[in-house]
Scaffold this motif. Structure first.
Motif, PDB file in Angstrom:
ATOM      1  N   ASP A   1     -22.376  62.828 -68.912  1.00 32.78           N
ATOM      2  CA  ASP A   1     -23.486  62.898 -69.869  1.00 32.78           C
ATOM      3  C   ASP A   1     -23.496  64.261 -70.559  1.00 32.78           C
ATOM      4  OD1 ASP A   1     -26.208  60.998 -70.236  1.00 32.78           O
ATOM      5  OD2 ASP A   1     -26.362  63.044 -71.000  1.00 32.78           O
ATOM      6  N   GLN A   2     -23.937  64.231 -71.805  1.00 31.07           N
ATOM      7  CA  GLN A   2     -23.978  65.471 -72.590  1.00 31.07           C
ATOM      8  C   GLN A   2     -25.117  66.408 -72.160  1.00 31.07           C
ATOM      9  OE1 GLN A   2     -24.816  64.329 -76.650  1.00 31.07           O
ATOM     10  NE2 GLN A   2     -26.521  63.029 -76.047  1.00 31.07           N
TER      11      GLN A   2
ATOM     12  N   SER B   1     -32.900  58.691 -74.250  1.00 34.82           N
ATOM     13  CA  SER B   1     -34.081  57.849 -74.492  1.00 34.82           C
ATOM     14  C   SER B   1     -34.810  57.493 -73.209  1.00 34.82           C
ATOM     15  CB  SER B   1     -33.672  56.546 -75.181  1.00 34.82           C
ATOM     16  OG  SER B   1     -33.197  56.806 -76.458  1.00 34.82           O
ATOM     17  N   ASN B   2     -34.073  57.472 -72.094  1.00 34.45           N
ATOM     18  CA  ASN B   2     -34.705  57.041 -70.843  1.00 34.45           C
ATOM     19  C   ASN B   2     -36.036  57.736 -70.597  1.00 34.45           C
ATOM     20  OD1 ASN B   2     -34.498  55.769 -67.988  1.00 34.45           O
ATOM     21  ND2 ASN B   2     -34.875  57.927 -67.622  1.00 34.45           N
TER      22      ASN B   2
ATOM     23  N   GLY C   1     -34.541  49.087 -73.159  1.00 34.51           N
ATOM     24  CA  GLY C   1     -33.428  49.486 -72.294  1.00 34.51           C
ATOM     25  C   GLY C   1     -33.832  49.849 -70.887  1.00 34.51           C
TER      26      GLY C   1
ATOM     27  N   ILE D   1     -42.044  54.430 -72.068  1.00 36.22           N
ATOM     28  CA  ILE D   1     -43.351  54.541 -71.417  1.00 36.22           C
ATOM     29  C   ILE D   1     -43.392  53.753 -70.091  1.00 36.22           C
ATOM     30  CG2 ILE D   1     -44.510  54.983 -73.619  1.00 36.22           C
ATOM     31  CD1 ILE D   1     -45.860  52.213 -73.328  1.00 36.22           C
TER      32      ILE D   1
ATOM     33  N   GLY E   1     -42.764  50.330 -69.470  1.00 35.41           N
ATOM     34  CA  GLY E   1     -43.103  48.907 -69.420  1.00 35.41           C
ATOM     35  C   GLY E   1     -41.904  48.056 -69.018  1.00 35.41           C
TER      36      GLY E   1
ATOM     37  N   MET F   1     -36.283  48.458 -69.128  1.00 41.26           N
ATOM     38  CA  MET F   1     -36.504  47.243 -68.343  1.00 41.26           C
ATOM     39  C   MET F   1     -35.220  46.422 -68.167  1.00 41.26           C
ATOM     40  SD  MET F   1     -38.739  44.913 -71.025  1.00 41.26           S
ATOM     41  CE  MET F   1     -39.769  46.155 -71.769  1.00 41.26           C
TER      42      MET F   1
ATOM     43  N   SER G   1     -30.851  54.963 -69.093  1.00 43.07           N
ATOM     44  CA  SER G   1     -31.500  53.773 -68.517  1.00 43.07           C
ATOM     45  C   SER G   1     -30.482  52.728 -68.078  1.00 43.07           C
ATOM     46  CB  SER G   1     -32.404  53.106 -69.555  1.00 43.07           C
ATOM     47  OG  SER G   1     -33.318  53.985 -70.093  1.00 43.07           O
ATOM     48  N   VAL G   2     -29.340  52.686 -68.753  1.00 48.68           N
ATOM     49  CA  VAL G   2     -28.341  51.660 -68.468  1.00 48.68           C
ATOM     50  C   VAL G   2     -27.214  52.211 -67.592  1.00 48.68           C
ATOM     51  CG1 VAL G   2     -26.580  50.188 -69.559  1.00 48.68           C
ATOM     52  CG2 VAL G   2     -28.858  50.400 -70.584  1.00 48.68           C
TER      53      VAL G   2
ATOM     54  N   VAL H   1     -18.828  63.780 -74.337  1.00 55.11           N
ATOM     55  CA  VAL H   1     -17.512  63.167 -74.544  1.00 55.11           C
ATOM     56  C   VAL H   1     -17.099  63.412 -75.994  1.00 55.11           C
ATOM     57  CG1 VAL H   1     -16.311  60.941 -74.723  1.00 55.11           C
ATOM     58  CG2 VAL H   1     -17.756  61.436 -72.741  1.00 55.11           C
TER      59      VAL H   1
ATOM     60  N   CYS I   1     -32.350  48.542 -77.849  1.00 56.02           N
ATOM     61  CA  CYS I   1     -33.575  48.514 -78.664  1.00 56.02           C
ATOM     62  C   CYS I   1     -34.739  49.132 -77.876  1.00 56.02           C
ATOM     63  CB  CYS I   1     -33.870  47.094 -79.136  1.00 56.02           C
ATOM     64  SG  CYS I   1     -32.469  46.344 -79.979  1.00 56.02           S
ATOM     65  N   GLY I   2     -35.914  48.501 -77.931  1.00 56.85           N
ATOM     66  CA  GLY I   2     -37.077  49.088 -77.260  1.00 56.85           C
ATOM     67  C   GLY I   2     -37.212  48.645 -75.820  1.00 56.85           C
TER      68      GLY I   2
HETATM   69  C1  FAD Z   1     -41.548  56.033 -77.283  1.00 55.11           C
HETATM   70  C2  FAD Z   1     -40.648  55.052 -76.580  1.00 55.11           C
HETATM   71  C3  FAD Z   1     -41.187  54.146 -75.678  1.00 55.11           C
HETATM   72  C4  FAD Z   1     -40.370  53.232 -75.020  1.00 55.11           C
HETATM   73  N1  FAD Z   1     -40.909  52.409 -74.088  1.00 55.11           N
HETATM   74  C5  FAD Z   1     -40.115  51.546 -73.405  1.00 55.11           C
HETATM   75  C6  FAD Z   1     -40.662  50.710 -72.387  1.00 55.11           C
HETATM   76  O1  FAD Z   1     -41.865  50.721 -72.118  1.00 55.11           O
HETATM   77  N2  FAD Z   1     -39.804  49.872 -71.737  1.00 55.11           N
HETATM   78  C7  FAD Z   1     -38.472  49.833 -72.010  1.00 55.11           C
HETATM   79  O2  FAD Z   1     -37.763  49.049 -71.394  1.00 55.11           O
HETATM   80  N3  FAD Z   1     -37.931  50.629 -72.955  1.00 55.11           N
HETATM   81  C8  FAD Z   1     -38.715  51.487 -73.665  1.00 55.11           C
HETATM   82  N4  FAD Z   1     -38.175  52.294 -74.613  1.00 55.11           N
HETATM   83  C9  FAD Z   1     -36.765  52.121 -74.980  1.00 55.11           C
HETATM   84  C10 FAD Z   1     -35.861  52.780 -73.988  1.00 55.11           C
HETATM   85  O3  FAD Z   1     -36.219  54.143 -73.844  1.00 55.11           O
HETATM   86  C11 FAD Z   1     -34.409  52.642 -74.445  1.00 55.11           C
HETATM   87  O4  FAD Z   1     -34.126  51.326 -74.820  1.00 55.11           O
HETATM   88  C12 FAD Z   1     -33.465  53.012 -73.317  1.00 55.11           C
HETATM   89  O5  FAD Z   1     -33.782  54.268 -72.763  1.00 55.11           O
HETATM   90  C13 FAD Z   1     -32.009  52.998 -73.787  1.00 55.11           C
HETATM   91  O6  FAD Z   1     -31.218  53.170 -72.670  1.00 55.11           O
HETATM   92  P1  FAD Z   1     -29.714  53.639 -72.807  1.00 55.11           P
HETATM   93  O7  FAD Z   1     -29.185  53.860 -71.435  1.00 55.11           O
HETATM   94  O8  FAD Z   1     -29.018  52.727 -73.726  1.00 55.11           O
HETATM   95  O9  FAD Z   1     -29.840  55.049 -73.570  1.00 55.11           O
HETATM   96  P2  FAD Z   1     -30.239  56.469 -72.959  1.00 55.11           P
HETATM   97  O10 FAD Z   1     -31.227  56.358 -71.886  1.00 55.11           O
HETATM   98  O11 FAD Z   1     -30.541  57.339 -74.127  1.00 55.11           O
HETATM   99  O12 FAD Z   1     -28.869  56.943 -72.313  1.00 55.11           O
HETATM  100  C14 FAD Z   1     -27.761  57.243 -73.107  1.00 55.11           C
HETATM  101  C15 FAD Z   1     -27.133  58.504 -72.563  1.00 55.11           C
HETATM  102  O13 FAD Z   1     -25.899  58.715 -73.238  1.00 55.11           O
HETATM  103  C16 FAD Z   1     -25.703  60.099 -73.309  1.00 55.11           C
HETATM  104  N5  FAD Z   1     -24.720  60.433 -74.346  1.00 55.11           N
HETATM  105  C17 FAD Z   1     -24.807  60.176 -75.657  1.00 55.11           C
HETATM  106  N6  FAD Z   1     -23.726  60.675 -76.307  1.00 55.11           N
HETATM  107  C18 FAD Z   1     -22.949  61.248 -75.361  1.00 55.11           C
HETATM  108  C19 FAD Z   1     -21.711  61.938 -75.398  1.00 55.11           C
HETATM  109  N7  FAD Z   1     -21.027  62.160 -76.528  1.00 55.11           N
HETATM  110  N8  FAD Z   1     -21.187  62.395 -74.243  1.00 55.11           N
HETATM  111  C20 FAD Z   1     -21.857  62.207 -73.075  1.00 55.11           C
HETATM  112  N9  FAD Z   1     -23.036  61.576 -72.981  1.00 55.11           N
HETATM  113  C21 FAD Z   1     -23.577  61.094 -74.114  1.00 55.11           C
HETATM  114  C22 FAD Z   1     -27.083  60.619 -73.650  1.00 55.11           C
HETATM  115  O14 FAD Z   1     -27.203  61.998 -73.364  1.00 55.11           O
HETATM  116  C23 FAD Z   1     -27.990  59.736 -72.811  1.00 55.11           C
HETATM  117  O15 FAD Z   1     -28.337  60.336 -71.583  1.00 55.11           O
HETATM  118  C24 FAD Z   1     -38.971  53.222 -75.267  1.00 55.11           C
HETATM  119  C25 FAD Z   1     -38.422  54.152 -76.151  1.00 55.11           C
HETATM  120  C26 FAD Z   1     -39.254  55.072 -76.798  1.00 55.11           C
HETATM  121  C27 FAD Z   1     -38.648  56.070 -77.740  1.00 55.11           C
END
Ligand code: FAD
Length: 385
Positions: free
Chosen positions: A35-36, A44-45, A342, A49, A51, A344, A15-16, A175, A339-340
């Motif tokens: 990405d792994q 988590s992306n 990411g 859901i 929002g 948005m 997501s980020v 990584v 957190c919840g």
């Molecule tokens: C049920 C549920 C509902 C949610 N609903 C919402 C919502 O409505 N709105 C909202 O804003 N958020 C929501 N969230 C939260 C949101 O999903 C997360 O906050 C967000 O996806 C986090 O983004 P991120 O980019 O930090 O992590 P991720 O999207 O998880 O991206 C991190 C990436 O890092 C990669 N990675 C990790 N370790 C390694 C490694 N060693 N080498 C290479 N790559 C690696 C992973 O494979 C992953 O693709 C919800 C979460 C859940 C579980």
């Protein structure tokens, strides 16, 4: 092995990391995303859901999400991809005096930031959401500018844009090592290759802490498990995201909305939190959340649930992300602890990180980076997480 270093290496196509790749590549930087998993948004992306709201109580999150809403809402007209954006608003219900007071108190924090949010008395709220159970309803806040979109469609759209500007995405490459020389990061090693970069950005979501340990930096990100579900599609009858913040035995808030394709998507916050990375669905979730949903929206009684899933919130002690440079380690940047929220936060944060990285910070960026820095007091908690 490519000899020429990238300008920046982003760990995590989630997501980020994905919108950040787009923003940095658009700014002319030579970007690698590693990405792994096998494709974009598979952490988590894809569990989010969808929002998207700017109506937080934390100034940094408000600024970031206002920017995100600008990006999500204009995406289709600007770039042509349909990412499922629906501006249905967010509605926080009050069935008890306690929630009415909490929500009204929050308005005095939210309105000075220019957020379009107001208190609606019972009958006015029922006009916006006629399906709500009127018994005991006191009213609620409603913010028409908030909305929802599809996390996978948007991740794909951000990736496509990033690639158009030359960003390189490497999948199936975990990584294993962050290369550090003295007080400077130099790159990353995966099982397939070693990549050099002027900057390494940790956007590894629930894995952020273990990734950061590779650079010798502890970041307090702890994943916990959340479940969600989706029903069969039905004719449109519900526009806003409905949020009920009353805590009950076993759960805190829960929230649901009708997807642009007709399904109801829902989610609950377990209380106490279930810390860890277990993504197996449980038999607790459905009876727990549906009982609560039926209380406030009895017409959902006969709708069929199609699927449930479970994913992670990458949590921080105070509920706010950890973003920015790390003192003592040049070229290492954090974009973690979402957190919840990411999904948005992602696109808006990417814009502010671009300003930081390209040395074009304005006052908003400075305020955001100051509030979200690693070296802060994690004792304070946001009122509305
Ligand atoms: C049920 C549920 C509902 C949610 N609903 C919402 C919502 O409505 N709105 C909202 O804003 N958020 C929501 N969230 C939260 C949101 O999903 C997360 O906050 C967000 O996806 C986090 O983004 P991120 O980019 O930090 O992590 P991720 O999207 O998880 O991206 C991190 C990436 O890092 C990669 N990675 C990790 N370790 C390694 C490694 N060693 N080498 C290479 N790559 C690696 C992973 O494979 C992953 O693709 C919800 C979460 C859940 C579980």
């Amino acid at each position: 092995m490519r000899n020429q270093p990238f300008d920046a290496i982003i760990i995590g196509a989630g997501s980020v990391g994905t919108p950040l790749a787009w923003q940095l590549a658009e700014a002319g930087m030579d970007i690698l995303v590693v990405d792994q998993y096998a494709s974009v948004g598979q952490g988590s992306n894809k569990n989010a859901i969808g929002g998207i709201r700017a109506t937080h109580s934390d100034p940094a999150k408000i600024r970031i999400c206002l920017k995100s809403i600008e990006i999500f809402s204009e995406w289709h007209s600007r770039y042509g991809d349909d990412i499922g954006w629906l501006q249905g608003g967010y509605a926080f219900m009050a069935y008890r005096d306690r929630e009415e007071k909490t929500l009204k108190d929050l308005l005095s924090v939210q309105k000075p930031y220019g957020l379009d949010i107001d208190w609606y008395d019972r009958d006015d709220l029922l006009e916006i959401i006629p399906a709500l159970n009127p018994d005991g309803l006191l009213g609620g806040t409603f913010s028409p500018g908030d909305g929802s979109a599809s996390p996978l469609l948007s991740a794909l759209a951000f990736e496509r844009r990033a690639r158009e500007f030359g960003a390189v995405f490497k999948y199936d490459e975990p990584v294993l090592e962050i290369l550090v020389e003295g007080s400077r990061v130099r790159g990353v090693r995966t099982p397939k290759d070693t990549y050099f970069g002027g900057m390494v950005i940790n956007a590894a979501g629930g894995w952020a802490r273990e990734i950061s340990a590779l650079a010798g930096v502890d970041v307090p990100v702890t994943p916990d498990c959340h479940e969600a579900g989706i029903t069969e599609p039905v004719a449109p009858f519900l526009k806003p995201m409905v949020v009920d913040i009353r805590p009950v035995e076993g759960s805190a808030n829960y929230y649901f909305y009708q997807h642009h394709t007709g399904q109801i998507i829902f989610c609950i916050t377990p209380n106490p939190p279930i810390v860890g990375t277990d993504t197996r669905e449980t038999s607790v979730f459905l009876p727990q959340v549906t009982r609560r949903m039926l209380e406030i929206m009895p017409c959902l009684k006969n709708i069929k649930v199609r699927r449930t899933w479970r994913g992670q919130y990458p949590n921080t002690p105070d509920g706010a992300p950890i973003v920015g440079e790390v003192e003592g380690l040049q070229g290492y940047l954090l974009a973690v602890g979402m957190c919840g929220q990411g999904y948005m936060l992602g696109p808006g944060l990417a814009v502010y990180l671009r300003q930081l990285i390209t040395s074009q910070m304005d006052n908003d960026t400075r305020m955001i980076m100051e509030q979200l820095k690693l070296d802060r007091d994690f004792g304070k908690k946001e009122a509305l997480k």
